[in-house]
Motif scaffolding. Structure first.
Motif, PDB file in Angstrom:
ATOM      1  N   ARG A  76     112.731   7.826  -6.941  1.00 36.65           N
ATOM      2  CA  ARG A  76     111.230   7.251  -6.825  1.00 36.65           C
ATOM      3  C   ARG A  76     111.851   7.261  -5.315  1.00 36.65           C
ATOM      4  O   ARG A  76     112.292   5.814  -4.792  1.00 36.65           O
ATOM      5  CB  ARG A  76     110.598   6.807  -7.451  1.00 36.65           C
ATOM      6  CG  ARG A  76     110.261   5.908  -7.102  1.00 36.65           C
ATOM      7  CD  ARG A  76     108.498   6.528  -6.774  1.00 36.65           C
ATOM      8  NE  ARG A  76     108.038   6.936  -8.872  1.00 36.65           N
ATOM      9  CZ  ARG A  76     107.202   7.383  -8.460  1.00 36.65           C
ATOM     10  NH1 ARG A  76     106.312   7.513  -8.247  1.00 36.65           N
ATOM     11  NH2 ARG A  76     106.673   7.319  -9.680  1.00 36.65           N
ATOM     12  N   VAL A  99      97.627  -1.343  -8.710  1.00 33.95           N
ATOM     13  CA  VAL A  99      98.444  -1.321 -10.781  1.00 33.95           C
ATOM     14  C   VAL A  99      98.442  -2.569 -11.040  1.00 33.95           C
ATOM     15  O   VAL A  99      98.272  -2.673 -11.498  1.00 33.95           O
ATOM     16  CB  VAL A  99     100.006  -0.839 -10.369  1.00 33.95           C
ATOM     17  CG1 VAL A  99     100.745  -1.251 -11.226  1.00 33.95           C
ATOM     18  CG2 VAL A  99      99.809   0.766  -9.835  1.00 33.95           C
ATOM     19  N   TYR A 119     108.321  -2.269  -8.906  1.00 33.84           N
ATOM     20  CA  TYR A 119     108.271  -1.135 -10.671  1.00 33.84           C
ATOM     21  C   TYR A 119     108.318  -1.169 -11.086  1.00 33.84           C
ATOM     22  O   TYR A 119     108.391  -0.639 -12.282  1.00 33.84           O
ATOM     23  CB  TYR A 119     108.383   0.065  -8.919  1.00 33.84           C
ATOM     24  CG  TYR A 119     108.820   0.946  -9.616  1.00 33.84           C
ATOM     25  CD1 TYR A 119     107.414   2.344  -9.691  1.00 33.84           C
ATOM     26  CD2 TYR A 119     109.958   1.919 -10.229  1.00 33.84           C
ATOM     27  CE1 TYR A 119     107.620   3.442 -10.218  1.00 33.84           C
ATOM     28  CE2 TYR A 119     109.806   3.175 -11.005  1.00 33.84           C
ATOM     29  CZ  TYR A 119     108.153   3.702 -11.034  1.00 33.84           C
ATOM     30  OH  TYR A 119     108.321   5.042 -11.365  1.00 33.84           O
ATOM     31  N   SER A 120     110.208  -1.328 -11.229  1.00 28.57           N
ATOM     32  CA  SER A 120     110.565  -1.252 -12.586  1.00 28.57           C
ATOM     33  C   SER A 120     109.632  -2.063 -13.854  1.00 28.57           C
ATOM     34  O   SER A 120     109.574  -1.620 -15.048  1.00 28.57           O
ATOM     35  CB  SER A 120     112.211  -1.722 -12.296  1.00 28.57           C
ATOM     36  OG  SER A 120     112.716  -0.889 -12.143  1.00 28.57           O
ATOM     37  N   SER A 134     105.634  -0.272 -13.498  1.00 25.53           N
ATOM     38  CA  SER A 134     105.720   1.316 -14.507  1.00 25.53           C
ATOM     39  C   SER A 134     105.787   1.268 -15.988  1.00 25.53           C
ATOM     40  O   SER A 134     106.029   2.183 -16.623  1.00 25.53           O
ATOM     41  CB  SER A 134     107.063   1.840 -14.073  1.00 25.53           C
ATOM     42  OG  SER A 134     107.763   1.236 -14.564  1.00 25.53           O
ATOM     43  N   ARG A 135     106.745  -0.602 -16.624  1.00 26.16           N
ATOM     44  CA  ARG A 135     106.512  -0.310 -18.110  1.00 26.16           C
ATOM     45  C   ARG A 135     104.536  -0.696 -18.345  1.00 26.16           C
ATOM     46  O   ARG A 135     104.520  -0.302 -19.581  1.00 26.16           O
ATOM     47  CB  ARG A 135     106.729  -1.827 -17.732  1.00 26.16           C
ATOM     48  CG  ARG A 135     108.079  -1.559 -18.005  1.00 26.16           C
ATOM     49  CD  ARG A 135     109.003  -3.335 -18.257  1.00 26.16           C
ATOM     50  NE  ARG A 135     109.723  -3.476 -17.610  1.00 26.16           N
ATOM     51  CZ  ARG A 135     110.268  -5.071 -17.371  1.00 26.16           C
ATOM     52  NH1 ARG A 135     109.511  -5.607 -17.702  1.00 26.16           N
ATOM     53  NH2 ARG A 135     111.248  -5.188 -16.844  1.00 26.16           N
ATOM     54  N   ASN A 161     101.345   4.672 -15.789  1.00 19.46           N
ATOM     55  CA  ASN A 161     101.868   5.767 -14.902  1.00 19.46           C
ATOM     56  C   ASN A 161     102.133   5.274 -13.388  1.00 19.46           C
ATOM     57  O   ASN A 161     100.628   5.877 -13.324  1.00 19.46           O
ATOM     58  CB  ASN A 161     101.566   6.967 -15.592  1.00 19.46           C
ATOM     59  CG  ASN A 161     102.272   6.679 -17.034  1.00 19.46           C
ATOM     60  OD1 ASN A 161     103.796   6.358 -17.109  1.00 19.46           O
ATOM     61  ND2 ASN A 161     101.490   7.426 -17.900  1.00 19.46           N
ATOM     62  N   PHE A 162     102.787   5.579 -12.548  1.00 17.06           N
ATOM     63  CA  PHE A 162     102.659   5.601 -10.769  1.00 17.06           C
ATOM     64  C   PHE A 162     102.594   7.285 -10.693  1.00 17.06           C
ATOM     65  O   PHE A 162     102.755   8.303 -11.570  1.00 17.06           O
ATOM     66  CB  PHE A 162     103.641   5.587 -10.743  1.00 17.06           C
ATOM     67  CG  PHE A 162     103.415   3.576 -10.510  1.00 17.06           C
ATOM     68  CD1 PHE A 162     103.336   3.364  -9.278  1.00 17.06           C
ATOM     69  CD2 PHE A 162     104.106   2.808 -11.528  1.00 17.06           C
ATOM     70  CE1 PHE A 162     103.527   1.741  -8.697  1.00 17.06           C
ATOM     71  CE2 PHE A 162     103.674   1.698 -11.292  1.00 17.06           C
ATOM     72  CZ  PHE A 162     103.289   1.105  -9.925  1.00 17.06           C
TER      73      PHE A 162
END
Length: 374
Positions: free
Chosen positions: A187, A326, A104-105, A108-109, A112-113
């Motif tokens: 999160r 994503v 996720y880290s 998410s760069r 946008n979740f």
């Protein structure tokens, strides 16, 4: 993340994720247990020869062992079937859950979740939490998410993902451990064990973990409770939440036109919950007495429906898709190539295939330089 030559934390995580003790890893690699302990404590850095052995045995990419400080979990981690799971299995799942936060880290760069959209979790003593509070929380989420009060949730996993909860399936099979959940950095994560469970069991597992996320913020550690306390208090509350979230009391009661086992089969197709959970809910709502519950449960056992029920092979099993969407968005929009993004994730391909829900080309797996001894 800042690169280092060797991060001892990563070795320990990789070993635990593979379910190996130091003794087992030492035997399989020919490296002494004391030396492996020194590596994990950061007292010694493995030589090239020994690092190759560790990489080969654990099947993690070389870049993983040199990546910066790994993500840490915060607060209590909740496990479905907590009392039956071994400590080693729970440790393996905890590490894999931290892998999901690593993924996720990175993702998410670039994307946008969905915003986290759950009620403020309850921060109260679980022993003071009444059934009315638990049920109210379940109905509050249904109302907040626009699910109404009278119909089944169409897709529990997709609904959770839309509202900012990361749901993933892990590369691990363990019939004593169904799911795990944790809030990391604000999160919420729900991680499913790859047990080939039925649709209704998976839906209940996700709803159960959602219950933990919103009910049990006040629990600092599950180790503060005995096994019996976990089962009788925390797990029972999460089960009650899941039952109410999936089958609101009033709507379920109105739909219950008969308490014959044959009618429960028809009800299963509508509510998409197990026959056993509906029988228990009927009893909880005082719509059948002790003798009737006993009779129905005996018939369930006689029919051998404890593990496999009617319609289990017909109802579609829900799958997580958020990470997959994503990942594809990043690649398909030319932000990064698939190979570069997989390389940046720095995790084994068997883990990534399961977490991302994608099938990787074997040729793509050669994103790490091959190592050989000189």
């Amino acid at each position: 993340m800042e690169n280092t030559r060797f991060n001892p934390v990563q070795l320990r995580r990789a070993r635990i994720a593979r379910g190996k003790t130091m003794t087992v890893l030492a035997k399989e690699t020919g490296i002494s247990r004391q030396m492996i302990s020194n590596y994990e404590l950061g007292k010694t850095i493995p030589s090239g020869n020994y690092l190759v052995k560790l990489i080969s045995n654990l099947n993690f990419p070389k870049s993983y062992f040199s990546s910066g400080q790994a993500s840490n979990l915060h607060g209590a981690t909740f496990f479905r079937s907590q009392s039956a799971a071994t400590k080693r299995a729970r440790d393996m799942q905890s590490v894999r859950l931290s892998f999901q936060n690593d993924i996720y880290s990175v993702l998410s760069r670039y994307v946008n979740f969905p915003k986290v959209d759950i009620p403020e979790p309850l921060d109260m003593n679980v022993r003071e939490m009444t059934d009315e509070i638990v049920k109210s929380m379940a109905m509050q989420i249904r109302e907040r998410w626009g699910l109404g009060t009278s119909t089944p949730v169409d897709d529990v996993i997709r609904t959770a993902e839309v509202h900012g909860i990361i749901v993933v399936k892990t590369n691990m099979t363990n019939d004593k451990l169904d799911a795990v959940s944790e809030v990391i950095g604000g999160r919420p994560f729900i991680m499913l064990t790859d047990n080939g469970e039925s649709s209704v069991r998976r839906r209940f597992n996700v709803a159960h973990e959602l219950g933990h996320l919103v009910l049990h913020a006040g629990v600092e550690s599950i180790h503060d409770f005995t096994t019996q306390q976990l089962k009788n208090t925390i797990e029972r509350q999460a089960n009650l939440f899941a039952s109410t979230f999936l089958m609101p009391d009033e709507a379920f009661t109105e739909s219950l036109l008969s308490t014959s086992l044959e009618y429960y089969v028809k009800m299963k197709k509508y509510w998409k919950t197990s026959i056993q959970s509906m029988v228990y809910k009927t009893y909880q709502l005082h719509l059948i007495n002790d003798d009737q519950k006993l009779y129905l449960n005996k018939r369930i056992s006689w029919n051998k429906w404890r593990r496999v029920e009617p319609l289990d092979d017909m109802l579609k099993v829900e799958e997580p898709t958020l990470f997959q969407k994503v990942f594809r968005m990043i690649v398909d929009n030319g932000i990064m190539s698939e190979a570069d993004l997989l390389s940046e994730l720095k995790l084994p391909f068997d883990e990534l295939e399961c977490s991302l829900g994608i099938k990787l080309n074997n040729k793509m797996a050669v994103s790490e330089p091959k190592l050989r001894l000189l």
